[in-house]
Design an enzyme around this catalytic site. Structure first.
Site, PDB file in Angstrom:
ATOM      1  N   ARG A  11       1.004  -1.096   0.152  1.00 45.72           N
ATOM      2  CA  ARG A  11      -0.023  -0.073  -0.120  1.00 45.72           C
ATOM      3  C   ARG A  11       0.865   1.225   0.056  1.00 45.72           C
ATOM      4  O   ARG A  11       0.681   2.239  -0.869  1.00 45.72           O
ATOM      5  CB  ARG A  11      -0.832   0.014   1.351  1.00 45.72           C
ATOM      6  CG  ARG A  11      -2.074  -1.161   1.207  1.00 45.72           C
ATOM      7  CD  ARG A  11      -2.848  -0.968   0.149  1.00 45.72           C
ATOM      8  NE  ARG A  11      -3.552   0.042  -0.184  1.00 45.72           N
ATOM      9  CZ  ARG A  11      -4.229   0.650  -1.183  1.00 45.72           C
ATOM     10  NH1 ARG A  11      -3.798  -0.257  -2.548  1.00 45.72           N
ATOM     11  NH2 ARG A  11      -4.783   1.735  -1.378  1.00 45.72           N
ATOM     12  N   SER A 120       9.305   3.872   6.150  1.00 48.40           N
ATOM     13  CA  SER A 120       7.967   4.462   6.250  1.00 48.40           C
ATOM     14  C   SER A 120       6.931   3.922   7.345  1.00 48.40           C
ATOM     15  O   SER A 120       6.057   3.392   7.161  1.00 48.40           O
ATOM     16  CB  SER A 120       7.268   4.074   5.063  1.00 48.40           C
ATOM     17  OG  SER A 120       6.842   2.564   4.903  1.00 48.40           O
ATOM     18  N   CYS A 150       1.468   7.047  10.503  1.00 48.59           N
ATOM     19  CA  CYS A 150       0.441   7.882   9.852  1.00 48.59           C
ATOM     20  C   CYS A 150      -0.446   8.583  11.039  1.00 48.59           C
ATOM     21  O   CYS A 150      -0.535   9.903  10.890  1.00 48.59           O
ATOM     22  CB  CYS A 150      -0.692   7.135   9.089  1.00 48.59           C
ATOM     23  SG  CYS A 150      -1.175   5.801   9.904  1.00 48.59           S
ATOM     24  N   THR A 151      -0.327   7.976  12.250  1.00 46.95           N
ATOM     25  CA  THR A 151      -1.416   8.348  13.287  1.00 46.95           C
ATOM     26  C   THR A 151      -0.120   9.365  14.020  1.00 46.95           C
ATOM     27  O   THR A 151      -1.006  10.556  14.450  1.00 46.95           O
ATOM     28  CB  THR A 151      -1.830   7.329  14.307  1.00 46.95           C
ATOM     29  OG1 THR A 151      -2.440   6.262  13.388  1.00 46.95           O
ATOM     30  CG2 THR A 151      -2.700   7.791  15.373  1.00 46.95           C
ATOM     31  N   GLY A 210       1.536   3.079  19.195  1.00 48.81           N
ATOM     32  CA  GLY A 210       2.389   3.910  19.873  1.00 48.81           C
ATOM     33  C   GLY A 210       2.519   5.225  19.521  1.00 48.81           C
ATOM     34  O   GLY A 210       3.377   5.944  19.767  1.00 48.81           O
ATOM     35  N   ARG A 232      -9.769  -0.500  15.643  1.00 47.50           N
ATOM     36  CA  ARG A 232      -9.745  -0.762  14.216  1.00 47.50           C
ATOM     37  C   ARG A 232     -11.345  -0.929  13.842  1.00 47.50           C
ATOM     38  O   ARG A 232     -12.084  -1.823  14.489  1.00 47.50           O
ATOM     39  CB  ARG A 232      -8.996  -2.017  14.124  1.00 47.50           C
ATOM     40  CG  ARG A 232      -7.222  -1.863  14.264  1.00 47.50           C
ATOM     41  CD  ARG A 232      -6.871  -0.647  13.041  1.00 47.50           C
ATOM     42  NE  ARG A 232      -5.500  -0.578  13.243  1.00 47.50           N
ATOM     43  CZ  ARG A 232      -4.603  -1.101  12.390  1.00 47.50           C
ATOM     44  NH1 ARG A 232      -5.136  -1.718  11.414  1.00 47.50           N
ATOM     45  NH2 ARG A 232      -3.319  -0.824  12.684  1.00 47.50           N
TER      46      ARG A 232
END
Length: 333
Positions: A11, A120, A150-151, A210, A232
């Site tokens: 992805r 990444s 990303c978070t 984390g 999720r």
């Protein structure tokens, strides 16, 4: 323009490649993935269930992947030390397999001629950088860096603005997070994390993250002041951060909106967005911001205790930041 190799065409690998071609900011010269052959790469790059078909040309030619007329060398090595990045002219490598996330493992890319590696994913020991938050601390003695998660990229810019203006005493974060590839389509074994093995499309699954603690690594003044967890949920993409925090200085909710809006139009433009619209998750699909503050969704209990909401395309926003970090690093060469 910096020449880039991508390890792992999943992805993030595919979307970093898309982001690179969309922006024209970096030059993708090589891709390594032992599990995807060249013709399959063409198909996977061209068609995307979440972000739609690639607006451009993509084909296989003479053993190379050709995107918009640009030839990209293809490797299929399992061991990163064996990838001949140097021969392909790749100076930076995006490590997007999700497997080689430590300094030692990611460092294997340097053996093949890469000069720097950008992981990444969060890393246990590589220095982490979040664009708009601590990217200025990067210096070119660093060979291996992490673009965090990303978070963390969603939470950190918001936390920075709030902390710089009002001071965060302490905070708890929840991310309501879209499904990712590590989850199961139906119930299945999942090592020690039993809940993570439950069917992704039919459950809300409490999970660890984390991301909030990692903010303490990129904003040292917040170290030990934030932690968090994830749910999720059965959506394919786009997630949302809920930051509930206690403020040092009293602030009306309107004051908070004002400083976030100013930051979104100024120093954090393109990284932190701001909206007063009645948005839902789909509205952020393929959005390139790290974080978009939802002014209408947050609430204040009083002048010192607030819940702040910020959206993010956990795939595409993040992939664009990987590109931006490489551009920033290249500017320091």
């Amino acid at each position: 323009m910096v020449k880039v190799g991508v390890n792992g065409f999943g992805r993030i690998g595919r979307l970093v490649t898309r982001a690179a071609f969309n922006s024209g900011k970096v030059d993708i010269v090589a891709i390594n993935d032992p599990f995807i052959d060249l013709n399959y790469m063409v198909y996977m790059f061209q068609y995307d269930s979440t972000h739609g078909k690639f607006h451009g040309t993509v084909k296989a030619e003479n053993g190379k992947l050709v995107i918009n007329g640009k030839s990209i060398s293809i490797f299929q090595e399992r061991d990163p030390a064996n990838i001949k990045w140097g021969d392909a002219g790749a100076e930076y490598v995006v490590e997007s397999t999700g497997v080689f996330t430590t300094m030692e493992k990611a460092g294997a890319h340097l053996k093949g001629g890469a000069k720097r590696v950008i992981i990444s994913a969060p890393s246990a020991d590589a220095p982490m950088f979040v664009m708009g938050v601590n990217h200025e601390k990067y210096d070119n003695s660093l060979k291996i860096v992490s673009n965090a998660s990303c978070t963390t990229n969603c939470l950190a810019p918001l936390a920075k603005v709030i902390h710089d203006n009002f001071g965060i005493v302490e905070g708890l974060m929840t991310t309501v997070h879209a499904i990712t590839a590590t989850q199961k389509t139906v119930d299945g074994p999942s090592g020690k994390l039993w809940r993570d093995g439950r069917g992704a499309a039919q459950n809300i699954i409490p999970a660890s993250t984390g991301a909030a603690k990692a903010v303490g690594k990129v904003i040292p003044e917040l170290n030990g002041k934030l932690t968090g967890m994830a749910f999720r949920v059965p959506t394919p993409n786009v997630s949302v951060v809920d930051l509930t925090c206690r403020l040092e200085k009293a602030a009306k909710y309107d004051d908070i909106k004002k400083v976030v809006k100013q930051a979104s139009e100024g120093p954090l433009k393109g990284i932190l967005g701001y909206t007063e619209d009645q948005v839902v998750s789909c509205d952020f699909n393929s959005d390139t911001h790290s974080s978009t503050f939802d002014a209408g969704a947050g609430i204040a209990l009083n002048d010192h205790f607030v819940k702040l909401i910020s959206w993010y395309d956990n795939e595409f926003g993040y992939s664009n930041r990987v590109v931006d970090l490489m551009v920033h690093m290249a500017s320091k060469e």
